[in-house]
Every structure is written in C-alpha cells, then in structure tokens.
Design a protein around this motif. Structure first.
Motif, PDB file in Angstrom:
ATOM      1  N   SER A   1       0.830  -1.190   0.000  1.00 57.29           N
ATOM      2  CA  SER A   1       0.000   0.000   0.000  1.00 57.29           C
ATOM      3  C   SER A   1       0.863   1.238   0.000  1.00 57.29           C
ATOM      4  O   SER A   1       1.943   1.255   0.580  1.00 57.29           O
ATOM      5  N   ARG A   2       0.381   2.291  -0.640  1.00 58.58           N
ATOM      6  CA  ARG A   2       1.138   3.540  -0.701  1.00 58.58           C
ATOM      7  C   ARG A   2       0.323   4.705  -0.146  1.00 58.58           C
ATOM      8  O   ARG A   2       0.621   5.847  -0.399  1.00 58.58           O
ATOM      9  N   GLU A   3      -0.750   4.406   0.574  1.00 60.30           N
ATOM     10  CA  GLU A   3      -1.671   5.450   0.978  1.00 60.30           C
ATOM     11  C   GLU A   3      -1.412   5.944   2.400  1.00 60.30           C
ATOM     12  O   GLU A   3      -2.224   6.675   2.946  1.00 60.30           O
TER      13      GLU A   3
ATOM     14  N   ILE B   1       9.436  -1.148   6.792  1.00 59.79           N
ATOM     15  CA  ILE B   1       9.690   0.275   6.609  1.00 59.79           C
ATOM     16  C   ILE B   1      11.183   0.476   6.421  1.00 59.79           C
ATOM     17  O   ILE B   1      11.991  -0.024   7.217  1.00 59.79           O
ATOM     18  N   VAL B   2      11.561   1.188   5.380  1.00 64.38           N
ATOM     19  CA  VAL B   2      12.971   1.462   5.102  1.00 64.38           C
ATOM     20  C   VAL B   2      13.313   2.863   5.598  1.00 64.38           C
ATOM     21  O   VAL B   2      12.676   3.843   5.191  1.00 64.38           O
ATOM     22  N   CYS B   3      14.311   2.938   6.493  1.00 64.82           N
ATOM     23  CA  CYS B   3      14.844   4.221   6.951  1.00 64.82           C
ATOM     24  C   CYS B   3      15.959   4.613   5.979  1.00 64.82           C
ATOM     25  O   CYS B   3      16.998   3.944   5.920  1.00 64.82           O
ATOM     26  N   LEU B   4      15.744   5.669   5.222  1.00 64.31           N
ATOM     27  CA  LEU B   4      16.614   6.029   4.100  1.00 64.31           C
ATOM     28  C   LEU B   4      17.436   7.274   4.428  1.00 64.31           C
ATOM     29  O   LEU B   4      16.876   8.317   4.781  1.00 64.31           O
TER      30      LEU B   4
ATOM     31  N   LEU C   1      10.023   2.011  -3.049  1.00 67.02           N
ATOM     32  CA  LEU C   1       8.580   1.798  -2.947  1.00 67.02           C
ATOM     33  C   LEU C   1       8.030   0.979  -4.109  1.00 67.02           C
ATOM     34  O   LEU C   1       6.929   0.428  -4.020  1.00 67.02           O
ATOM     35  N   ALA C   2       8.791   0.886  -5.196  1.00 69.29           N
ATOM     36  CA  ALA C   2       8.360   0.062  -6.325  1.00 69.29           C
ATOM     37  C   ALA C   2       8.529  -1.427  -6.041  1.00 69.29           C
ATOM     38  O   ALA C   2       7.959  -2.255  -6.744  1.00 69.29           O
ATOM     39  N   LEU C   3       9.307  -1.758  -4.996  1.00 72.75           N
ATOM     40  CA  LEU C   3       9.493  -3.155  -4.622  1.00 72.75           C
ATOM     41  C   LEU C   3       8.295  -3.643  -3.827  1.00 72.75           C
ATOM     42  O   LEU C   3       7.830  -2.969  -2.909  1.00 72.75           O
ATOM     43  N   GLU C   4       7.801  -4.814  -4.153  1.00 73.53           N
ATOM     44  CA  GLU C   4       6.624  -5.360  -3.480  1.00 73.53           C
ATOM     45  C   GLU C   4       6.859  -5.570  -1.995  1.00 73.53           C
ATOM     46  O   GLU C   4       5.927  -5.509  -1.189  1.00 73.53           O
ATOM     47  N   CYS C   5       8.103  -5.811  -1.597  1.00 77.86           N
ATOM     48  CA  CYS C   5       8.392  -6.117  -0.193  1.00 77.86           C
ATOM     49  C   CYS C   5       8.504  -4.877   0.684  1.00 77.86           C
ATOM     50  O   CYS C   5       8.581  -5.000   1.914  1.00 77.86           O
TER      51      CYS C   5
END
Length: 452
Positions: free
Chosen positions: A300-302, A348-351, A378-382
């Motif tokens: 989800s991206r919302e 969640i990726v801390c970038l 975010l394009a990665l499904e995981c």
C-alpha cells in the motif's frame, strides 16, 4: 492464486420459533470469520508450515479488512478487485445448518493484474489455482503467465462451474463430480454408475482442457485419476465421519500441490491428498483451523511510515524496519529487503537523505537523489513505506518508529549493531540477514565508471 471471499459462521442454539413466522430463532453464541476460496488454501498451507504467497485481488470495504485479519501470517500480493468483497454467512443451530446468506457475490468484471502479482507467479515453486468464478483466473496476463510456467513447475487447478477453463499443460485439474459433469456437458448418471461416469468424464475433460491429468473427486468414494494413454485409476477414500464437508476440495488441492512439489508421482500425490482431505474432515474441517485476528499488511502507498507503524502495532502486527543509503539499487538490496519483509507484517525502510549520504560517503555521493531512491524502493513489493532521515545514524528515526525488529544485512552478529541497545530498550530485537558481497553499490559504481 485465485479469488478470495469472507466466510462467516454464526453458531448457536435454537430452542424456540419466531413469533412473527414459523422459523427457528438462533441465539448466536459464536461468530467466526474465515478466509474462503484461495484464502482458505493459503491458510491451510501456512498452517502446515509452508512459505505461502497468496496472489489475489482485494476490495477496500469493511469486509476486506476482516478478510485481511483472517489472513494473518500469509504474505499477500494483491491488486484492486473493483468489486465488493463477497461474504458468505452460514447460520447453524447446533450442528444443523439453518440458512446461508450471500452478499456481494454478483459476478464482477475480470480484474487487472499488477506487476507484483505476475512477478509472484513467475517466482513460485508450485501454484494452486483456486478459481471461485470471480475473474482472477480469467485475466489474460495471468493466464499467459500460468501457461508459460506450466512446463516448469506443478500447477494444480481447482476449477469452478462459472470460472475460467484451465490453461493447457497444467499438472492436474481437480473437479468434483458435479463440476466435472457440468464442464463436460454431461449428467452424472445413477449413484451405482458413478465410477464409470467419472472415467468417461475424465477422458472428455483431458481432451477439452489439455491438462496432464484430471482427478475427479467423488466424496466418500474417493477419486478417479485420468491421464492420457493410461487406464484411469480409482483411488479410495478412508471411511470418515463428516460433520461439515466445507473445505475438502481446498484441502485436497493444497496437499496435492505440496506432494507434487516434493517430487512424488502424480498417483502417490493424489492418494496422499485424498487421505489428507479425509483426515481434515474427520478432524472437524474448517472448524479445526485456528482463528486468526491480526491483519496482514499488503502492498500500500496510501499511508506514511509513522502512521503505518502505529496501525500495524495497534492491531497486534509486527513492525520490521531496516536502513541504509540504497544508492544504485541492486540485487543484493532486493534480497536483503525481501528477507526482512518475511520477518513481520510490514517493512519500513529508513533512508539516508542526500545530505547524510554526502557526509558519510563523500561529495560524489549519492549518485541517485533521495526522491528517486525512495521511489525505487517503494516500487518493490516487499517495501511498505520509506522514512527519510537527515542524521548520520538512524537512532532518531528508530525512536520515532519503535520497530519490533530492526534488520541489517551483514556478516556480523546482531548484538554488535550500534542500534542494538536502543531497539532493545522498548522490547525490540535486532536481526541480520545474509550479506551478498559480490553485489554492492561500490562494485556497481566502479563498473559504471569503466563504461562511462
């Protein structure tokens, strides 16, 4: 892969009639919500300890939220259904079914397939197609993918009377007797002639479906396995006392797929699957599966990272986080992120921000801006969310997210991570996943420099 629905069981006692009409009044004492269709197959396999990915489509209604809760523990790769979640509610008085109420079960349009759905099918070691007539198995891109994979891996196709035809070349199709008769445009004949009828149906459907085999299931009579240029084989079922036959076909298809993936012959796999289905019904059927209450968090991206972490944690889920620069995303990153996602219910990726990367790596870095790096992640499904931080270390970011699991790729101990003490202070734990030294940003940057 296939259609999912929400099954609701209302159980209680009926000791009186309704004063308004001569119908029983059921005093409901237990309510159970279960994943049905392909969701039930996935639940069964996950309960058996197998690593499962459910490829399906989901709605955004309240029933879908309940369905996600029933799928806790199953990795879900989904696209939008474009229709209401189908809900089938059964009311029971004691062990006696009273009525079933269906909602949202109108036949929808064929849903679209996302890139993530197709990628999951392309990576599978074995596929069960649980077609419940709601269009997932009719999608042209999915069918093309399944047809391409049929020569490489076992595909078990559990058909539906209003569903799509199996794609040619699948390992085995598993209709019950009435489904087989409808697909072959035939009556089933008298009960005593059922084995002979099943044999004729099997031969007809082999020719129609172009599958490697057809296993017609016949309830307490077992099954009849038909293959090209081979006499059909009757497979008996053990005597079983059945209180609720719901889920028998799903159990058979799931078991059949596992045994084929383990390398067993089709006949042995079918024998074991029929015995597994009988044992499943003898143990109480779907009632024997443990309840699930935690939601599964699909792509989800919302929602922002902090909101996602709070929502997952509030519903009893496990929040997983990892961090890094992720400059020039490569296969090593993808493997690490995928392994991290498998440890919980969201990742969640801390970038590191551009400024942070420059202070750590030098003025030549990053090669890719933080906005593009976040978009690629975010394009990665995981990956479920990305949180950008500007400090040299992720401590402040971690203190905000408070993940249950902090993951890093590397060949060192988790206890040696600089963030270990902080994460453990709120009860979290640190873990490492395999490091891939031949795949790194530095190696990739050097290679690019040579061809620039």
């Amino acid at each position: 892969m296939g259609d999912v629905l929400l099954d609701v069981d209302l159980s209680g006692e009926a000791t009186r009639l309704c004063p308004d009409a001569p119908v029983p009044v059921v005093d409901v004492s237990d309510v159970r919500r279960r994943a049905g269709g392909a969701g039930l197959v996935a639940r069964m396999l996950a309960h058996d300890g197998h690593r499962v990915t459910l490829v399906t489509v989901l709605s955004d209604d309240d029933a879908s939220l309940a369905l996600e809760g029933a799928l806790a523990g199953v990795r879900v790769v989904s696209g939008p259904s474009g229709a209401k979640t189908p809900v089938k509610t059964r009311v029971r008085a004691g062990s006696q079914p009273v009525v079933r109420v269906d909602e949202g079960c109108e036949r929808p349009e064929v849903p679209a397939a996302t890139a993530g759905m197709l990628r999951a099918l392309d990576q599978a070691e074995v596929i069960v197609v649980a077609d419940y007539g709601r269009g997932v198995a009719a999608n042209p891109e999915i069918r093309e993918m399944l047809a391409a994979r049929a020569g490489d891996i076992p595909i078990v196709w559990d058909p539906h009377p209003s569903g799509a035809m199996p794609v040619p070349g699948v390992a085995v199709v598993t209709p019950n007797l009435s489904e087989a008769a409808k697909a072959a445009d035939s009556g089933v004949g008298t009960p005593g002639a059922i084995p002979a009828v099943g044999s004729a149906l099997g031969e007809t459907l082999l020719d129609r479906w172009q599958s490697q085999a057809v296993l017609v299931t016949m309830g307490e009579r077992g099954g009849l396995l038909s293959r090209p240029d081979t006499p059909p084989v009757a497979i008996p079922a053990p005597a079983t006392e059945v209180a609720d036959p719901c889920g028998a076909g799903d159990r058979l298809a799931a078991s059949l797929a596992v045994h084929l993936a383990e390398g067993r012959s089709l006949q042995e796999a079918a024998e074991r699957a029929i015995n597994a289905a009988a044992a499943f019904l003898g143990a109480g059927g779907v009632a024997s599966l443990p309840d699930r209450h935690r939601p599964v968090w699909h792509h989800s991206r919302e929602e922002d990272a902090v909101g996602l972490a709070r929502r997952v944690r509030a519903n009893g889920g496990t929040v997983v986080a990892t961090g890094g620069c992720f400059d020039l995303l490569h296969a090593g990153h993808a493997r690490t992120l995928s392994a991290a996602r498998d440890l919980g219910d969201c990742l969640i990726v801390c970038l590191n921000s551009d400024e942070s990367v420059r202070r750590i790596k030098g003025e030549e870095r990053p090669i890719v801006s933080q906005q593009d790096r976040a978009e690629l992640l975010l394009a990665l499904e995981c990956v479920d969310a990305v949180l950008v931080f500007g400090e040299d270390t992720p401590e402040a970011c971690l203190a905000t997210l408070r993940p249950d699991v902090w993951v890093k790729g590397g060949d060192y101990r988790a206890s040696e991570l600089p963030e270990a003490g902080l994460v453990e202070s709120w009860g979290g734990r640190c873990m490492t996943v395999p490091f891939h030294p031949a795949r790194s940003t530095s190696v990739l940057a050097d290679a690019l420099a040579k061809v620039s």
